[in-house]
Design a protein around this motif. Sequence first.
Motif, PDB file in Angstrom:
ATOM      1  N   TYR A  38     -16.149   4.506 -13.343  1.00  0.00           N
ATOM      2  CA  TYR A  38     -15.524   3.747 -12.501  1.00  0.00           C
ATOM      3  C   TYR A  38     -16.041   4.203 -11.275  1.00  0.00           C
ATOM      4  CZ  TYR A  38     -11.979   2.179 -15.785  1.00  0.00           C
ATOM      5  OH  TYR A  38     -11.309   1.615 -16.765  1.00  0.00           O
ATOM      6  N   LYS A  59       0.770  -1.216   0.089  1.00  0.00           N
ATOM      7  CA  LYS A  59       0.048   0.068  -0.259  1.00  0.00           C
ATOM      8  C   LYS A  59       0.747   1.197  -0.103  1.00  0.00           C
ATOM      9  CE  LYS A  59      -4.357  -1.322   1.969  1.00  0.00           C
ATOM     10  NZ  LYS A  59      -5.155  -1.093   0.550  1.00  0.00           N
ATOM     11  N   GLN A  75     -14.304   4.236  -7.451  1.00  0.00           N
ATOM     12  CA  GLN A  75     -13.286   4.388  -6.315  1.00  0.00           C
ATOM     13  C   GLN A  75     -13.446   4.643  -5.027  1.00  0.00           C
ATOM     14  OE1 GLN A  75      -9.837   6.459  -7.596  1.00  0.00           O
ATOM     15  NE2 GLN A  75      -8.409   5.157  -6.683  1.00  0.00           N
ATOM     16  N   GLY A 115      -9.234   3.983  -0.386  1.00  0.00           N
ATOM     17  CA  GLY A 115      -8.140   2.759  -0.288  1.00  0.00           C
ATOM     18  C   GLY A 115      -8.116   1.874  -1.462  1.00  0.00           C
ATOM     19  N   GLN A 116      -9.190   1.785  -2.261  1.00  0.00           N
ATOM     20  CA  GLN A 116      -9.163   0.891  -3.362  1.00  0.00           C
ATOM     21  C   GLN A 116      -8.678   1.458  -4.868  1.00  0.00           C
ATOM     22  OE1 GLN A 116     -12.868  -1.291  -3.164  1.00  0.00           O
ATOM     23  NE2 GLN A 116     -12.790  -1.182  -1.062  1.00  0.00           N
ATOM     24  N   GLY A 117      -8.516   0.610  -5.815  1.00  0.00           N
ATOM     25  CA  GLY A 117      -8.509   0.980  -7.034  1.00  0.00           C
ATOM     26  C   GLY A 117      -9.759   1.152  -7.613  1.00  0.00           C
ATOM     27  N   PRO A 118      -9.669   1.783  -8.861  1.00  0.00           N
ATOM     28  CA  PRO A 118     -10.931   2.143  -9.638  1.00  0.00           C
ATOM     29  C   PRO A 118     -11.667   0.898 -10.316  1.00  0.00           C
ATOM     30  CG  PRO A 118      -9.192   3.334 -10.353  1.00  0.00           C
ATOM     31  CD  PRO A 118      -8.798   2.483  -9.566  1.00  0.00           C
ATOM     32  N   PHE A 139      -8.285  -2.724 -12.409  1.00  0.00           N
ATOM     33  CA  PHE A 139      -7.279  -1.975 -11.506  1.00  0.00           C
ATOM     34  C   PHE A 139      -6.617  -2.422 -10.374  1.00  0.00           C
ATOM     35  CE2 PHE A 139      -6.351   2.177 -13.711  1.00  0.00           C
ATOM     36  CZ  PHE A 139      -7.427   1.915 -14.659  1.00  0.00           C
ATOM     37  N   GLY A 140      -5.698  -2.377 -10.012  1.00  0.00           N
ATOM     38  CA  GLY A 140      -5.047  -3.003  -8.644  1.00  0.00           C
ATOM     39  C   GLY A 140      -5.305  -1.960  -7.576  1.00  0.00           C
ATOM     40  N   SER A 141      -5.112  -2.139  -6.389  1.00  0.00           N
ATOM     41  CA  SER A 141      -5.751  -1.181  -5.019  1.00  0.00           C
ATOM     42  C   SER A 141      -4.515  -0.052  -5.214  1.00  0.00           C
ATOM     43  CB  SER A 141      -5.719  -2.119  -3.848  1.00  0.00           C
ATOM     44  OG  SER A 141      -4.393  -2.650  -3.703  1.00  0.00           O
ATOM     45  N   TYR A 170      -1.032   2.664 -10.002  1.00  0.00           N
ATOM     46  CA  TYR A 170      -2.002   1.791 -10.077  1.00  0.00           C
ATOM     47  C   TYR A 170      -1.385   0.869 -11.222  1.00  0.00           C
ATOM     48  CZ  TYR A 170      -5.357   4.409  -7.278  1.00  0.00           C
ATOM     49  OH  TYR A 170      -5.645   5.204  -6.240  1.00  0.00           O
TER      50      TYR A 170
END
Lengths: 109, 117
Positions: free
Chosen positions: B35, A9, B37, B40-43, A99-101, A86
């Motif tokens: 998207y 992260k 979002q 704390g997360q991705g889209p 997408f990743g986080s 990302y």
Amino acid sequence: AQRVTQPEKLLSVFKGAPVELKCNYSYSGSPELFWYVQYSRQRLQLLLRHISRESIKGFTADLNKGETSFHLKKPFAQEEDSAMYYCALSVRNFNKFYFGSGTKLNVKP
Amino acid sequence: EAGVAQSPRYKIIEKRQSVAFWCNPISGHATLYWYQQILGQGPKLLIQFQNNGVVDDSQLPKDRFSAERLKGVDSTLKIQPAKLEDSAVYLCASSLGFVGGRYNEQFFGPGTRLTVL
């Protein structure tokens, strides 16, 4: 199912140090992979894509199909590289993006 | 060239209310994406349009979310009724799409930050 994993992260490095942001994906077909970046108070934007095999702002990323990875690397980090990064996977013929986080890169002076 | 425009930039509503977001893509871009979002997360892709047709909406909660792209240009995303878990940034992106055997770059708007109380 298709998935993109960014295990870190937050990544903090000092200016001038090498940096590697990890990305692993799961997809059984031929992937197209991207790195997007979001600088503070700016829009999400494309940094680079694997198919172009180019270096952007000193960053490179190599697709390793054996390890299903697409890690982003830069030999000497700069303070202006501080941003959210990302990794994204697109699935050919299905027009989907995953997408990743995200990994927050903090380059310290 | 002008970028992707979104409005409003911020919206605060109470749960069970309705809300709508608007997106104006880059001129000439046939593909438009919405998207979600969460912090704390991705889209997460909600829906993708190719001109005015839906290419993929498999992750759109259709019981409460709807989207349209009339005339293949502007798009609106609606939530009715909103839930607390809908609090997120809603991003719109556009691109030339899949042309010449490769995906073209997605250009993102600034996003709409939705807070559901």
